[in-house]
Scaffold this motif. Structure first.
Motif, PDB file in Angstrom:
ATOM      1  N   LEU A  21      -1.944   0.283 -12.410  1.00  0.00           N
ATOM      2  CA  LEU A  21      -2.434   1.001 -11.229  1.00  0.00           C
ATOM      3  C   LEU A  21      -2.744   0.039 -10.087  1.00  0.00           C
ATOM      4  CD1 LEU A  21      -4.838   3.727 -12.677  1.00  0.00           C
ATOM      5  CD2 LEU A  21      -2.769   4.113 -11.332  1.00  0.00           C
ATOM      6  N   LEU A  22      -3.389  -1.084 -10.406  1.00  0.00           N
ATOM      7  CA  LEU A  22      -3.697  -2.071  -9.372  1.00  0.00           C
ATOM      8  C   LEU A  22      -2.422  -2.663  -8.780  1.00  0.00           C
ATOM      9  CD1 LEU A  22      -6.769  -3.922 -10.912  1.00  0.00           C
ATOM     10  CD2 LEU A  22      -6.758  -2.410  -8.927  1.00  0.00           C
ATOM     11  N   LYS A  23      -1.441  -2.930  -9.621  1.00  0.00           N
ATOM     12  CA  LYS A  23      -0.169  -3.475  -9.141  1.00  0.00           C
ATOM     13  C   LYS A  23       0.544  -2.466  -8.243  1.00  0.00           C
ATOM     14  CE  LYS A  23       3.668  -5.972  -9.311  1.00  0.00           C
ATOM     15  NZ  LYS A  23       3.912  -7.340  -9.145  1.00  0.00           N
ATOM     16  N   LYS A  24       0.511  -1.196  -8.627  1.00  0.00           N
ATOM     17  CA  LYS A  24       1.140  -0.156  -7.817  1.00  0.00           C
ATOM     18  C   LYS A  24       0.447  -0.039  -6.462  1.00  0.00           C
ATOM     19  CE  LYS A  24       3.468   4.064  -9.069  1.00  0.00           C
ATOM     20  NZ  LYS A  24       4.798   3.636  -8.796  1.00  0.00           N
ATOM     21  N   SER A  25      -0.855  -0.175  -6.448  1.00  0.00           N
ATOM     22  CA  SER A  25      -1.603  -0.125  -5.197  1.00  0.00           C
ATOM     23  C   SER A  25      -1.286  -1.337  -4.321  1.00  0.00           C
ATOM     24  CB  SER A  25      -3.099  -0.064  -5.480  1.00  0.00           C
ATOM     25  OG  SER A  25      -3.830  -0.091  -4.297  1.00  0.00           O
ATOM     26  N   ALA A  26      -1.141  -2.496  -4.942  1.00  0.00           N
ATOM     27  CA  ALA A  26      -0.850  -3.716  -4.185  1.00  0.00           C
ATOM     28  C   ALA A  26       0.541  -3.706  -3.568  1.00  0.00           C
ATOM     29  CB  ALA A  26      -1.004  -4.936  -5.097  1.00  0.00           C
ATOM     30  N   ASN A  27       1.447  -2.933  -4.146  1.00  0.00           N
ATOM     31  CA  ASN A  27       2.814  -2.867  -3.631  1.00  0.00           C
ATOM     32  C   ASN A  27       2.965  -1.958  -2.420  1.00  0.00           C
ATOM     33  OD1 ASN A  27       3.828  -4.668  -5.486  1.00  0.00           O
ATOM     34  ND2 ASN A  27       4.490  -3.091  -6.919  1.00  0.00           N
ATOM     35  N   GLN A  28       1.891  -1.264  -2.037  1.00  0.00           N
ATOM     36  CA  GLN A  28       1.954  -0.366  -0.892  1.00  0.00           C
ATOM     37  C   GLN A  28       1.347  -1.018   0.339  1.00  0.00           C
ATOM     38  OE1 GLN A  28       0.048   3.265  -2.077  1.00  0.00           O
ATOM     39  NE2 GLN A  28       1.851   3.992  -3.165  1.00  0.00           N
ATOM     40  N   ASN A  39      -8.831   3.168  -2.178  1.00  0.00           N
ATOM     41  CA  ASN A  39      -7.843   4.214  -2.428  1.00  0.00           C
ATOM     42  C   ASN A  39      -7.985   4.642  -3.884  1.00  0.00           C
ATOM     43  OD1 ASN A  39      -5.729   2.796  -4.147  1.00  0.00           O
ATOM     44  ND2 ASN A  39      -5.794   1.442  -2.365  1.00  0.00           N
ATOM     45  N   TRP A  40      -7.410   5.755  -4.229  1.00  0.00           N
ATOM     46  CA  TRP A  40      -7.667   6.333  -5.546  1.00  0.00           C
ATOM     47  C   TRP A  40      -7.205   5.437  -6.695  1.00  0.00           C
ATOM     48  CZ3 TRP A  40      -4.194   7.640  -9.316  1.00  0.00           C
ATOM     49  CH2 TRP A  40      -2.850   7.688  -8.958  1.00  0.00           C
ATOM     50  N   ARG A  41      -6.102   4.713  -6.519  1.00  0.00           N
ATOM     51  CA  ARG A  41      -5.609   3.858  -7.609  1.00  0.00           C
ATOM     52  C   ARG A  41      -6.587   2.732  -7.918  1.00  0.00           C
ATOM     53  NH1 ARG A  41      -0.687   4.939  -4.855  1.00  0.00           N
ATOM     54  NH2 ARG A  41       0.744   6.083  -6.175  1.00  0.00           N
ATOM     55  N   VAL A  42      -7.097   2.088  -6.888  1.00  0.00           N
ATOM     56  CA  VAL A  42      -8.024   0.978  -7.086  1.00  0.00           C
ATOM     57  C   VAL A  42      -9.335   1.482  -7.683  1.00  0.00           C
ATOM     58  CG1 VAL A  42      -9.388  -0.775  -5.883  1.00  0.00           C
ATOM     59  CG2 VAL A  42      -6.987  -0.444  -5.286  1.00  0.00           C
ATOM     60  N   ILE A  43      -9.835   2.583  -7.174  1.00  0.00           N
ATOM     61  CA  ILE A  43     -11.099   3.114  -7.675  1.00  0.00           C
ATOM     62  C   ILE A  43     -10.975   3.548  -9.131  1.00  0.00           C
ATOM     63  CG2 ILE A  43     -12.765   5.002  -7.394  1.00  0.00           C
ATOM     64  CD1 ILE A  43     -12.184   4.756  -4.330  1.00  0.00           C
ATOM     65  N   VAL A  44      -9.890   4.233  -9.468  1.00  0.00           N
ATOM     66  CA  VAL A  44      -9.673   4.647 -10.858  1.00  0.00           C
ATOM     67  C   VAL A  44      -9.494   3.433 -11.761  1.00  0.00           C
ATOM     68  CG1 VAL A  44      -8.048   5.827 -12.408  1.00  0.00           C
ATOM     69  CG2 VAL A  44      -8.788   6.936 -10.298  1.00  0.00           C
ATOM     70  N   ALA A  45      -8.729   2.447 -11.310  1.00  0.00           N
ATOM     71  CA  ALA A  45      -8.484   1.247 -12.126  1.00  0.00           C
ATOM     72  C   ALA A  45      -9.785   0.521 -12.438  1.00  0.00           C
ATOM     73  CB  ALA A  45      -7.513   0.312 -11.415  1.00  0.00           C
ATOM     74  N   TYR A  46     -10.633   0.336 -11.434  1.00  0.00           N
ATOM     75  CA  TYR A  46     -11.901  -0.350 -11.693  1.00  0.00           C
ATOM     76  C   TYR A  46     -12.852   0.519 -12.501  1.00  0.00           C
ATOM     77  CZ  TYR A  46     -10.612  -4.419  -9.042  1.00  0.00           C
ATOM     78  OH  TYR A  46      -9.990  -5.568  -8.619  1.00  0.00           O
ATOM     79  N   GLY A  47     -12.751   1.832 -12.370  1.00  0.00           N
ATOM     80  CA  GLY A  47     -13.527   2.723 -13.230  1.00  0.00           C
ATOM     81  C   GLY A  47     -13.117   2.576 -14.686  1.00  0.00           C
ATOM     82  N   ILE A  48     -11.805   2.480 -14.914  1.00  0.00           N
ATOM     83  CA  ILE A  48     -11.298   2.263 -16.277  1.00  0.00           C
ATOM     84  C   ILE A  48     -11.788   0.920 -16.806  1.00  0.00           C
ATOM     85  CG2 ILE A  48      -9.217   1.848 -17.648  1.00  0.00           C
ATOM     86  CD1 ILE A  48      -7.800   3.915 -15.858  1.00  0.00           C
TER      87      ILE A  48
END
Length: 112
Positions: A21-28, A39-48
């Protein structure tokens, strides 16, 4: 293998999902630097990551530390496979060899 080891194995898989998820967010690209972090990917990733930390901390009270290290190395394999499936990254000889070296090293470390 007890239930806590299986729990740690599942947490290792969740860790790999959060890294993808973090990698996908970094590619945008984002319109502002703040959206790179909020953004939702970073927040969800750190929540996980936070949830995995709590669960693994408890699981380590029931599992020998040497087994935890072995289970943890599977995150490298999971990240490589999930990156191939979800991000369309290619397996390279260096990635596969690097994963094997890490896993063999940890296995040698845990031998009696």
């Amino acid at each position: 293998m007890n239930v806590y080891m299986l729990l740690m194995f599942g947490m290792t898989f969740l860790t790999a999902i959060s890294q993808v998820l973090l990698k996908k967010s970094a590619n945008q690209t984002y319109k502002s630097w703040i959206y790179e972090y909020l953004n939702w990917r970073v927040i969800v990733a750190y929540g996980i990551f936070f949830g995995v930390l709590l669960v693994n901390t408890y699981a380590y009270t029931q599992v020998d530390m040497k087994y935890g290290a072995v289970i943890d190395t599977f995150s490298y394999v999971f990240v490589m496979v999930l990156s191939w499936l979800l991000l369309r990254e290619r397996f390279t000889r260096r990635k596969v060899l690097g994963n094997l070296v890490i896993m063999v090293g940890v296995l040698i470390y845990t031998l009696p």
